[in-house]
Write an enzyme that holds these catalytic residues in place. Structure first.
Site, short mmCIF file in Angstrom:
data_model
loop_
_atom_site.label_atom_id
_atom_site.label_comp_id
_atom_site.label_asym_id
_atom_site.label_seq_id
_atom_site.Cartn_x
_atom_site.Cartn_y
_atom_site.Cartn_z
N LYS A 198 0.84 -1.20 0.00
CA LYS A 198 0.00 0.00 0.00
C LYS A 198 0.88 1.25 0.00
O LYS A 198 1.78 1.37 0.84
CB LYS A 198 -0.84 -0.02 1.28
CG LYS A 198 -2.32 0.21 1.06
CD LYS A 198 -3.06 -0.10 2.34
CE LYS A 198 -4.34 0.68 2.45
NZ LYS A 198 -5.00 0.48 3.74
O1 G3P Z 1 -7.82 1.32 5.96
C1 G3P Z 1 -8.25 2.54 5.46
C2 G3P Z 1 -9.65 2.93 5.86
O2 G3P Z 1 -10.55 1.88 5.60
C3 G3P Z 1 -9.77 3.55 7.22
O3 G3P Z 1 -11.10 3.71 7.64
O4 G3P Z 1 -12.77 4.38 9.36
O5 G3P Z 1 -10.34 4.92 9.71
O6 G3P Z 1 -11.67 6.13 8.01
P1 G3P Z 1 -11.48 4.84 8.75
#
Ligand code: G3P
Length: 220
Positions: free
Chosen positions: A83
């Site tokens: 990533k």
């Molecule tokens: O892994 C990236 C993403 O899915 C993070 O989600 O909820 O931290 O915005 P969030």
């Protein structure tokens, strides 16, 4: 749509994998840090649980360091997807890693223009962050729709992974928008099972069945 779990927690991954519906895993530095083990070690344990694409994120910010780190992460297991963040350095690293046969998930995507850059760099996956756009007053799902449409227009092979999903509705809307993958926290995957009519219906079926057999005289 493929279902990925957005977690580095081994218990959550074991439970999700036991349901037979988890196609892969996404992690980020925040999720890895929560588990307290060095990334290489944690990712190796994750690869033992889920047989599918496992995203492991670089923490370097300069292209050549990202490439080195990406190569190191890719050596952990054949299922690793490296990533890289959607920065100038990250896109340069994506192009180089992709050319050398390493699959890259470009993360922190917030505009369709950024998604075009990732596709042109040969990214394997683009990750638009739905929930974080909602957080700042935009409709995150519109971005997923735009990217899937643009990629279709030009036949880009990059897969659209709807990330930062916070609810079952986000998952359903991602599928309607044509995302190839939805990544979700364990809690959201678990919530997808729930409906009161399912519980009520099952309860009734079991009661009716038990009643019928209790009342049926035993033959012989
Ligand atoms: O892994 C990236 C993403 O899915 C993070 O989600 O909820 O931290 O915005 P969030």
């Amino acid at each position: 749509m493929k279902f990925f779990l957005d977690t580095a927690n081994l218990d959550e991954l074991k439970k999700g994998a036991s349901w037979g519906i988890v196609d892969g895993v996404t992690t980020n530095p925040t999720l890895i840090a929560k588990e307290g083990r060095p990334i290489e070690e944690q990712i190796r344990l994750i690869c033992d649980i889920v047989d599918g694409d496992i995203s492991a994120e670089v923490v370097s910010t300069e292209t050549s360091a990202m490439i080195e780190e990406g190569k190191r992460l890719a050596r952990i297991h054949k299922n690793i997807v490296v990533k890289c963040p959607l920065t100038r350095d990250g896109i340069r690293a994506t192009a180089a890693l992709s050319k050398s046969g390493i699959r890259v998930n470009v993360t922190l995507c917030f505009t369709a223009g950024q998604a075009l850059l990732a596709a042109k760099a040969g990214a394997y996956i683009i990750s638009p962050f739905v929930g974080r756009l909602d957080d700042v007053g935009y409709t995150g799902m519109d971005l997923v729709r735009s990217i899937t449409q643009i990629y279709k227009n030009y036949n880009f092979k990059t897969q659209v992974l709807a990330a930062s999903l916070r609810s079952p509705t986000h998952v359903i809307d991602s599928a309607l928008a044509g995302a190839h993958i939805g990544t979700m926290p364990f809690k959201v995957l678990d919530m997808l099972f729930n409906h009161p009519l399912t519980d009520k219906g099952l309860d009734q079926f079991l009661k009716d069945y038990a009643k019928a057999f209790q009342e049926t005289p035993v033959a012989g």
